[in-house]
Design an enzyme around this catalytic site. Structure first.
Site, PDB file in Angstrom:
ATOM      1  N   GLY A 154     146.020 106.827 -76.667  1.00 55.13           N
ATOM      2  CA  GLY A 154     145.375 106.748 -75.360  1.00 55.13           C
ATOM      3  C   GLY A 154     145.673 107.977 -74.523  1.00 55.13           C
TER       4      GLY A 154
ATOM      5  N   LYS B 186     153.808 102.168 -71.954  1.00 58.51           N
ATOM      6  CA  LYS B 186     154.860 101.518 -72.722  1.00 58.51           C
ATOM      7  C   LYS B 186     156.174 101.520 -71.939  1.00 58.51           C
ATOM      8  CE  LYS B 186     154.366 102.582 -77.020  1.00 58.51           C
ATOM      9  NZ  LYS B 186     154.463 103.619 -78.061  1.00 58.51           N
TER      10      LYS B 186
ATOM     11  N   THR C 155     149.352  99.502 -73.953  1.00 61.83           N
ATOM     12  CA  THR C 155     147.973  99.091 -74.178  1.00 61.83           C
ATOM     13  C   THR C 155     147.409  99.809 -75.393  1.00 61.83           C
ATOM     14  OG1 THR C 155     147.092 100.823 -72.732  1.00 61.83           O
ATOM     15  CG2 THR C 155     147.530  98.660 -71.720  1.00 61.83           C
TER      16      THR C 155
ATOM     17  N   ASN D 212     144.571 101.299 -77.347  1.00 59.44           N
ATOM     18  CA  ASN D 212     143.264 101.819 -76.946  1.00 59.44           C
ATOM     19  C   ASN D 212     142.273 101.831 -78.112  1.00 59.44           C
ATOM     20  OD1 ASN D 212     145.281 102.806 -74.946  1.00 59.44           O
ATOM     21  ND2 ASN D 212     143.497 103.800 -74.051  1.00 59.44           N
TER      22      ASN D 212
ATOM     23  N   GLU E 132     141.347  99.013 -73.051  1.00 62.42           N
ATOM     24  CA  GLU E 132     142.761  98.927 -73.445  1.00 62.42           C
ATOM     25  C   GLU E 132     143.218  97.483 -73.533  1.00 62.42           C
ATOM     26  OE1 GLU E 132     145.403 101.147 -70.839  1.00 62.42           O
ATOM     27  OE2 GLU E 132     143.688 101.957 -69.763  1.00 62.42           O
TER      28      GLU E 132
ATOM     29  N   ILE F  73     148.648  93.215 -75.746  1.00 67.37           N
ATOM     30  CA  ILE F  73     148.860  91.983 -76.502  1.00 67.37           C
ATOM     31  C   ILE F  73     150.119  91.297 -75.982  1.00 67.37           C
ATOM     32  CG2 ILE F  73     149.192  91.004 -78.818  1.00 67.37           C
ATOM     33  CD1 ILE F  73     147.817  93.523 -79.929  1.00 67.37           C
TER      34      ILE F  73
ATOM     35  N   HIS G  83     152.717  89.865 -76.865  1.00 65.90           N
ATOM     36  CA  HIS G  83     153.716  89.686 -77.910  1.00 65.90           C
ATOM     37  C   HIS G  83     154.570  90.942 -77.954  1.00 65.90           C
ATOM     38  CE1 HIS G  83     155.539  88.599 -81.723  1.00 65.90           C
ATOM     39  NE2 HIS G  83     155.299  89.831 -82.134  1.00 65.90           N
TER      40      HIS G  83
ATOM     41  N   TYR H 196     149.485 102.305 -84.282  1.00 66.85           N
ATOM     42  CA  TYR H 196     148.395 103.286 -84.251  1.00 66.85           C
ATOM     43  C   TYR H 196     147.753 103.352 -85.647  1.00 66.85           C
ATOM     44  CZ  TYR H 196     150.169 105.069 -79.799  1.00 66.85           C
ATOM     45  OH  TYR H 196     150.567 105.198 -78.493  1.00 66.85           O
TER      46      TYR H 196
ATOM     47  N   ARG I 144     138.899  89.855 -62.913  1.00 65.22           N
ATOM     48  CA  ARG I 144     138.691  90.557 -61.635  1.00 65.22           C
ATOM     49  C   ARG I 144     138.095  91.936 -61.914  1.00 65.22           C
ATOM     50  NH1 ARG I 144     142.384  94.686 -61.149  1.00 65.22           N
ATOM     51  NH2 ARG I 144     144.214  94.497 -62.462  1.00 65.22           N
TER      52      ARG I 144
HETATM   53  N1  RBF Z   1     143.946 100.565 -63.939  1.00 62.60           N
HETATM   54  C1  RBF Z   1     143.393 100.740 -62.713  1.00 62.60           C
HETATM   55  O1  RBF Z   1     143.236 101.865 -62.256  1.00 62.60           O
HETATM   56  N2  RBF Z   1     142.961  99.668 -61.966  1.00 62.60           N
HETATM   57  C2  RBF Z   1     143.110  98.376 -62.393  1.00 62.60           C
HETATM   58  O2  RBF Z   1     142.706  97.445 -61.688  1.00 62.60           O
HETATM   59  C3  RBF Z   1     143.721  98.170 -63.686  1.00 62.60           C
HETATM   60  N3  RBF Z   1     143.896  96.920 -64.162  1.00 62.60           N
HETATM   61  C4  RBF Z   1     144.506  96.742 -65.386  1.00 62.60           C
HETATM   62  C5  RBF Z   1     144.718  95.446 -65.863  1.00 62.60           C
HETATM   63  C6  RBF Z   1     145.336  95.232 -67.102  1.00 62.60           C
HETATM   64  C7  RBF Z   1     145.541  93.816 -67.582  1.00 62.60           C
HETATM   65  C8  RBF Z   1     145.766  96.346 -67.873  1.00 62.60           C
HETATM   66  C9  RBF Z   1     146.443  96.146 -69.193  1.00 62.60           C
HETATM   67  C10 RBF Z   1     145.555  97.632 -67.406  1.00 62.60           C
HETATM   68  C11 RBF Z   1     144.928  97.849 -66.166  1.00 62.60           C
HETATM   69  N4  RBF Z   1     144.698  99.128 -65.664  1.00 62.60           N
HETATM   70  C12 RBF Z   1     144.126  99.308 -64.431  1.00 62.60           C
HETATM   71  C13 RBF Z   1     144.933 100.279 -66.536  1.00 62.60           C
HETATM   72  C14 RBF Z   1     146.231 100.957 -66.294  1.00 62.60           C
HETATM   73  O3  RBF Z   1     145.978 101.955 -65.344  1.00 62.60           O
HETATM   74  C15 RBF Z   1     146.672 101.585 -67.594  1.00 62.60           C
HETATM   75  O4  RBF Z   1     146.913 100.605 -68.568  1.00 62.60           O
HETATM   76  C16 RBF Z   1     147.848 102.443 -67.375  1.00 62.60           C
HETATM   77  O5  RBF Z   1     148.039 103.195 -68.523  1.00 62.60           O
HETATM   78  C17 RBF Z   1     149.107 101.675 -66.987  1.00 62.60           C
HETATM   79  O6  RBF Z   1     150.160 102.595 -66.791  1.00 62.60           O
HETATM   80  P1  ADP Z   2     148.701 105.222 -75.436  1.00 59.60           P
HETATM   81  O1  ADP Z   2     148.485 106.044 -74.203  1.00 59.60           O
HETATM   82  O2  ADP Z   2     148.708 106.049 -76.692  1.00 59.60           O
HETATM   83  O3  ADP Z   2     147.717 104.070 -75.557  1.00 59.60           O
HETATM   84  P2  ADP Z   2     150.715 103.264 -74.640  1.00 59.60           P
HETATM   85  O4  ADP Z   2     151.958 103.612 -73.877  1.00 59.60           O
HETATM   86  O5  ADP Z   2     149.616 102.534 -73.942  1.00 59.60           O
HETATM   87  O6  ADP Z   2     150.173 104.629 -75.277  1.00 59.60           O
HETATM   88  O7  ADP Z   2     151.198 102.449 -75.912  1.00 59.60           O
HETATM   89  C1  ADP Z   2     150.232 101.878 -76.744  1.00 59.60           C
HETATM   90  C2  ADP Z   2     150.730 101.637 -78.158  1.00 59.60           C
HETATM   91  O8  ADP Z   2     151.889 100.789 -78.161  1.00 59.60           O
HETATM   92  C3  ADP Z   2     149.680 100.858 -78.958  1.00 59.60           C
HETATM   93  O9  ADP Z   2     148.709 101.725 -79.523  1.00 59.60           O
HETATM   94  C4  ADP Z   2     150.547 100.151 -80.014  1.00 59.60           C
HETATM   95  O10 ADP Z   2     150.688 100.986 -81.150  1.00 59.60           O
HETATM   96  C5  ADP Z   2     151.908  99.978 -79.330  1.00 59.60           C
HETATM   97  N1  ADP Z   2     152.196  98.600 -78.862  1.00 59.60           N
HETATM   98  C6  ADP Z   2     153.415  97.998 -79.034  1.00 59.60           C
HETATM   99  N2  ADP Z   2     153.413  96.761 -78.509  1.00 59.60           N
HETATM  100  C7  ADP Z   2     152.168  96.545 -77.981  1.00 59.60           C
HETATM  101  C8  ADP Z   2     151.567  95.417 -77.314  1.00 59.60           C
HETATM  102  N3  ADP Z   2     152.254  94.288 -77.080  1.00 59.60           N
HETATM  103  N4  ADP Z   2     150.274  95.549 -76.916  1.00 59.60           N
HETATM  104  C9  ADP Z   2     149.595  96.692 -77.144  1.00 59.60           C
HETATM  105  N5  ADP Z   2     150.109  97.784 -77.782  1.00 59.60           N
HETATM  106  C10 ADP Z   2     151.398  97.729 -78.207  1.00 59.60           C
HETATM  107 MG    MG Z   3     147.292 102.679 -73.968  1.00 59.24          MG
END
Ligand code: RBF
Ligand code: ADP
Ligand code: MG
Length: 146
Positions: A16, A22, A28, A30, A80, A83, A85, A92, A105
């Site tokens: 991502g 993380k 998340t 991606n 994104e 999960i 868990h 990846y 929302r």
């Molecule tokens: N990013 C936003 O800018 N606005 C949001 O309302 C928003 N809601 C989110 C809700 C969930 C359940 C998740 C997993 C992510 C959301 N994000 C949102 C994305 C967030 O900016 C992104 O996952 C970042 O990387 C968190 O640091």
């Molecule tokens: P990126 O910017 O690369 O998406 P993140 O900080 O969002 O980096 O971390 C995402 C990665 O973390 C996922 O691609 C996956 O490999 C790992 N991961 C570990 N636990 C989870 C979880 N519970 N939900 C989603 N991704 C997870």
């Molecule tokens: Mg991510």
């Protein structure tokens, strides 16, 4: 329920934006651009929940953010999945299957990272609770998941 839900989709987990989700305790997974581009046109950006599976592993609850992430002023639409868990390792390059079941929302902008995180935590509680409802539980055992 929205007309385009449930929405089933599958894709490879890609890198991502590397914002350190993380580190915030909310990693998340991606989806690639092609998967994001294949979303139904009517599907609103915002926060959703449903079930997800990595390869042929267990099916877990998930929350998903679809959109432009106003807080980070993204130029690219993203999809994104967080999960619900605790995984021991990253996944990846593995196949992620999701069924999107309900909308929580719209996307919002926030004044601080703490506000964003608090709101995501509340999204998680909503998903955790609502996915036990009779209308949704059955999807955990849906034939879509292997
Ligand atoms: N990013 C936003 O800018 N606005 C949001 O309302 C928003 N809601 C989110 C809700 C969930 C359940 C998740 C997993 C992510 C959301 N994000 C949102 C994305 C967030 O900016 C992104 O996952 C970042 O990387 C968190 O640091
Ligand atoms: P990126 O910017 O690369 O998406 P993140 O900080 O969002 O980096 O971390 C995402 C990665 O973390 C996922 O691609 C996956 O490999 C790992 N991961 C570990 N636990 C989870 C979880 N519970 N939900 C989603 N991704 C997870
Ligand atoms: Mg991510």
């Amino acid at each position: 329920m929205k007309t385009y839900l449930p929405h089933f989709t599958t894709g490879m987990v890609v890198k991502g934006f590397g914002r350190g989700s993380k580190q915030l305790g909310i990693p998340t997974a991606n989806f690639p651009e092609e998967v994001v581009n294949n979303l139904p046109e009517e599907m609103e950006t915002g926060v959703y929940y449903g079930f997800s599976q990595v390869d042929d592993g267990p099916v877990y609850k998930m929350v998903m953010s679809i959109g432009w992430n106003p807080y980070y002023k993204n130029e690219k639409k993203s999809m994104e999945t967080h999960i619900l868990h605790k995984f021991e390792e990253d996944f990846y390059g593995r196949l992620l299957k999701v069924v999107v079941l309900d909308y929580v929302r719209p996307e919002m902008n926030f004044n601080s990272l703490d506000d964003l995180i608090d709101t995501i935590k509340s999204d998680i509680s909503i998903a955790e609770k609502n996915l036990d409802k009779p209308e949704f539980v059955g999807f955990q055992k849906h034939e879509f998941f292997s």
